[in-house]
Scaffold this active site. Structure first.
Site, PDB file in Angstrom:
ATOM      1  N   LYS A 191     -37.494  29.898  37.457  1.00  0.00           N
ATOM      2  CA  LYS A 191     -38.571  30.460  36.653  1.00  0.00           C
ATOM      3  C   LYS A 191     -38.042  30.710  35.260  1.00  0.00           C
ATOM      4  O   LYS A 191     -37.393  31.699  34.974  1.00  0.00           O
ATOM      5  CB  LYS A 191     -39.108  31.765  37.250  1.00  0.00           C
ATOM      6  CG  LYS A 191     -40.555  32.019  36.888  1.00  0.00           C
ATOM      7  CD  LYS A 191     -40.926  33.094  35.966  1.00  0.00           C
ATOM      8  CE  LYS A 191     -40.172  33.981  35.122  1.00  0.00           C
ATOM      9  NZ  LYS A 191     -40.750  33.970  33.715  1.00  0.00           N
ATOM     10  N   SER A 245     -33.355  41.667  30.808  1.00  0.00           N
ATOM     11  CA  SER A 245     -33.270  43.082  30.442  1.00  0.00           C
ATOM     12  C   SER A 245     -32.887  43.946  31.637  1.00  0.00           C
ATOM     13  O   SER A 245     -33.165  43.611  32.793  1.00  0.00           O
ATOM     14  CB  SER A 245     -34.610  43.561  29.879  1.00  0.00           C
ATOM     15  OG  SER A 245     -35.576  43.661  30.909  1.00  0.00           O
ATOM     16  N   THR A 246     -32.270  45.080  31.342  1.00  0.00           N
ATOM     17  CA  THR A 246     -31.917  46.041  32.393  1.00  0.00           C
ATOM     18  C   THR A 246     -33.178  46.571  33.062  1.00  0.00           C
ATOM     19  O   THR A 246     -33.199  46.782  34.290  1.00  0.00           O
ATOM     20  CB  THR A 246     -31.095  47.184  31.786  1.00  0.00           C
ATOM     21  OG1 THR A 246     -29.860  46.646  31.278  1.00  0.00           O
ATOM     22  CG2 THR A 246     -30.761  48.243  32.823  1.00  0.00           C
ATOM     23  N   THR A 248     -36.052  45.064  33.631  1.00  0.00           N
ATOM     24  CA  THR A 248     -36.538  44.099  34.608  1.00  0.00           C
ATOM     25  C   THR A 248     -35.596  43.996  35.795  1.00  0.00           C
ATOM     26  O   THR A 248     -36.032  43.862  36.945  1.00  0.00           O
ATOM     27  CB  THR A 248     -36.723  42.719  33.953  1.00  0.00           C
ATOM     28  OG1 THR A 248     -37.655  42.840  32.871  1.00  0.00           O
ATOM     29  CG2 THR A 248     -37.245  41.702  34.943  1.00  0.00           C
ATOM     30  N   GLU A 267     -27.524  39.853  35.631  1.00  0.00           N
ATOM     31  CA  GLU A 267     -26.775  39.957  34.373  1.00  0.00           C
ATOM     32  C   GLU A 267     -27.771  40.519  33.379  1.00  0.00           C
ATOM     33  O   GLU A 267     -28.708  39.836  32.976  1.00  0.00           O
ATOM     34  CB  GLU A 267     -26.237  38.589  33.938  1.00  0.00           C
ATOM     35  CG  GLU A 267     -25.173  38.690  32.858  1.00  0.00           C
ATOM     36  CD  GLU A 267     -25.748  38.707  31.454  1.00  0.00           C
ATOM     37  OE1 GLU A 267     -25.873  39.829  30.892  1.00  0.00           O
ATOM     38  OE2 GLU A 267     -26.085  37.650  30.934  1.00  0.00           O
ATOM     39  N   CYS A 302     -26.595  38.547  24.841  1.00  0.00           N
ATOM     40  CA  CYS A 302     -26.400  39.755  25.646  1.00  0.00           C
ATOM     41  C   CYS A 302     -25.029  40.380  25.402  1.00  0.00           C
ATOM     42  O   CYS A 302     -24.883  41.603  25.451  1.00  0.00           O
ATOM     43  CB  CYS A 302     -26.592  39.443  27.119  1.00  0.00           C
ATOM     44  SG  CYS A 302     -25.603  38.062  27.725  1.00  0.00           S
ATOM     45  N   GLU A 397     -29.909  48.390  23.076  1.00  0.00           N
ATOM     46  CA  GLU A 397     -29.719  46.975  22.799  1.00  0.00           C
ATOM     47  C   GLU A 397     -30.830  46.509  21.854  1.00  0.00           C
ATOM     48  O   GLU A 397     -32.005  46.490  22.218  1.00  0.00           O
ATOM     49  CB  GLU A 397     -29.754  46.164  24.092  1.00  0.00           C
ATOM     50  CG  GLU A 397     -29.457  44.688  23.874  1.00  0.00           C
ATOM     51  CD  GLU A 397     -29.421  43.899  25.173  1.00  0.00           C
ATOM     52  OE1 GLU A 397     -28.610  42.954  25.263  1.00  0.00           O
ATOM     53  OE2 GLU A 397     -30.192  44.227  26.087  1.00  0.00           O
TER      54      GLU A 397
END
Length: 495
Positions: A191, A245-246, A248, A267, A302, A397
């Site tokens: 995806k 993202s953290t 998600t 990650e 990242c 971030e």
């Protein structure tokens, strides 16, 4: 050669054919409800095409195809030598079509064609080839037992893998996951981000041409709350591997617990510290690496070195060198091979980065301002000095070309500042002192620590983070563990 010139790429962009459909069970197809979404070139601010919008009904069909071929064993039971040959052929096709893939990546994301051509596409092909070459060289184990027993430890493919990948390095990060997942014999549903699906869709055709059986590799472009969540909640998906993202990532963990407790490998975000001591062996080199570490890919990395920690005695000198290096990173037309910075992924993300910069102006000194207002999605190198590390620009971030500089006076203070973060993806230390390099690298809470470089590495080393930067690892042989089940076979022998 012609590809070194802007006109060459502009002409190719005019004539390129864009595939925009889902790829399920070896065929391109429309979404079940025929819904689509726009793909926008952030540099030209124009719609490139409408891509089929995958949702739960499409995910269900793809998962069923992936499970059926897995259970038949067309790929899962194929010999390592067979899987190696097919994946090697896929890498060959990627290299053969590298210009097309690089152009798709640049049109989709706004990144410079020089970087798509030099880094993204070769790196993606290299990842597929590396795992192709590795898979027939990975062995099981025989445990130490008594003479009347035989204990074998083997790894088997886990089943159906969902790979959810981001928009900053669409094909490269996809292949970091596809390589080990396919090499170990799994079926995969990819995806891609709804902001950058074009290379993933094109890759599907190459996979079929390379010889992957139908159903082994499927591509479902769509939105996270639709296709992504349908995958994460699906009871017949065994693994979900994710970069993004953290926020998600946390949702994927919840979805796993609420469904079938599928493995979730993440990650996630980063706010990496780049630490320069006064005994740095080469300040000019460190400044060049620091600039690349935050401004490359428009800061949408990242593991970007978003926090620069400078020993106070060399801080002013280093900042002056860094501002000079920033001149090498200026926004321009991504299709111009001389351009080193393109645009951010879209106007909405650029607005978010602008908000961070406005916050920073009231919190510290803005020594370099990358805003010029000429393009809604273009922001150049931006540097803040003496912002409180506990403020939003110092901790969150930003995912843009925005550097926050903090001064320190002692090694202990530098270590405390570096580790004072919710994230732990990367860190760097610049020093001539070997003992200090060892002390810092052991005590920094980060998945990768770079000594006298920033973000060097290759496929032989794992990539991933501590804390809220995620779990598991991409790259290296360690990634194979994420996509296989460990089985013990204990045999009693007749005496």
């Amino acid at each position: 050669m012609d590809f070194q010139y802007l006109n060459y790429w502009q002409e190719k962009a005019k004539n390129i054919t864009l595939e925009s459909r889902l790829f399920i069970n070896g065929q391109y197809c429309q979404a079940q409800d025929n819904d689509t979404f726009d793909i926008v070139d952030p540099a030209a601010q124009r719609t490139l095409t409408q891509v089929s919008r995958g949702k739960k009904a499409d995910v269900d069909i793809a998962v069923r195809a992936a499970r059926d071929v897995f259970e038949r064993g067309d790929w899962s039971q194929a010999s390592p030598a067979k899987r190696k040959a097919v994946l090697s052929k896929l890498a060959d096709l990627m290299e053969l079509h590298h210009e097309e893939l690089a152009l798709l990546e640049t049109l989709d994301t706004g990144k410079p064609i020089r970087h798509s051509l030099r880094d993204d596409i070769p790196g993606a092909a290299r990842a597929i080839r590396w795992y192709a070459e590795a898979i027939d060289k990975v062995y099981g184990e025989v445990a130490s037992t008594g003479v009347n027993e035989l204990a074998m430890i083997v790894r088997e493919p886990i089943g159906v893998v969902a790979a959810v990948v981001p928009w900053n390095f669409p094909l490269l990060l996809a292949c970091w996951k596809l390589g080990p997942a396919l090499a170990t014999g799994n079926s995969v549903i990819l995806k891609p981000s709804e902001k950058s699906p074009l290379t993933a869709i094109r890759l599907a055709q190459f996979a079929k041409e390379a010889g992957l059986p139908d159903g082994v590799f499927n591509v479902i472009p769509g939105f996270g709350h639709e296709a992504g969540q349908a995958l994460s909640q699906h009871p017949d998906v065994d693994v979900i591997t994710f970069t993004g993202s953290t926020r998600t990532g946390k949702q994927l963990l919840r979805d796993s617990g609420d469904s079938n407790m599928k493995r979730v490998w993440l990650e996630a975000g980063g706010k990496s510290a780049n630490i320069v001591f006064a005994d740095c062996p080469d300040l000019q080199n460190a400044a060049a690496n620091t600039a690349a570490g935050i401004f490359y890919n428009q800061g949408q990395v990242c593991i970007a070195g978003a926090r620069l920690l400078l020993e106070d005695s060399i801080a002013d000198e280093f900042i002056a060198l860094l501002k000079e290096q920033a001149n090498n990173w200026l926004p321009g037309n991504p299709l111009d091979p001389n351009t080193t910075m393109g645009t951010l992924i879209d106007n909405a993300h650029a607005d978010n980065v602008h908000n961070f910069i406005r916050d920073g102006e009231s919190l510290g000194k803005l020594v370099l301002d990358g805003r010029d207002g000429k393009h809604p999605a273009a922001i150049g190198p931006t540097i803040f000095v003496d912002i409180d590390p506990n403020t939003r620009p110092g901790r969150d971030e930003i995912f843009g070309p925005v550097l926050v500089i903090t001064r320190f006076t002692t090694e202990a203070q530098a270590l405390e500042l570096a580790n004072d973060s919710d994230y732990g993806l990367g860190a760097a230390v610049w020093t001539r002192d070997l003992s200090r390099a060892h002390r810092m690298s052991r005590r920094l809470k980060a998945g990768s620590v770079f000594i006298n470089n920033y973000n060097d590495g290759d496929m032989t080393v794992p990539f991933g983070g501590y804390k809220q930067s995620g779990n598991g690892r991409d790259k290296s042989l360690h990634a194979l563990e994420k996509f296989s089940e460990l089985k013990t076979i204990w045999i009693s022998l007749e005496s």
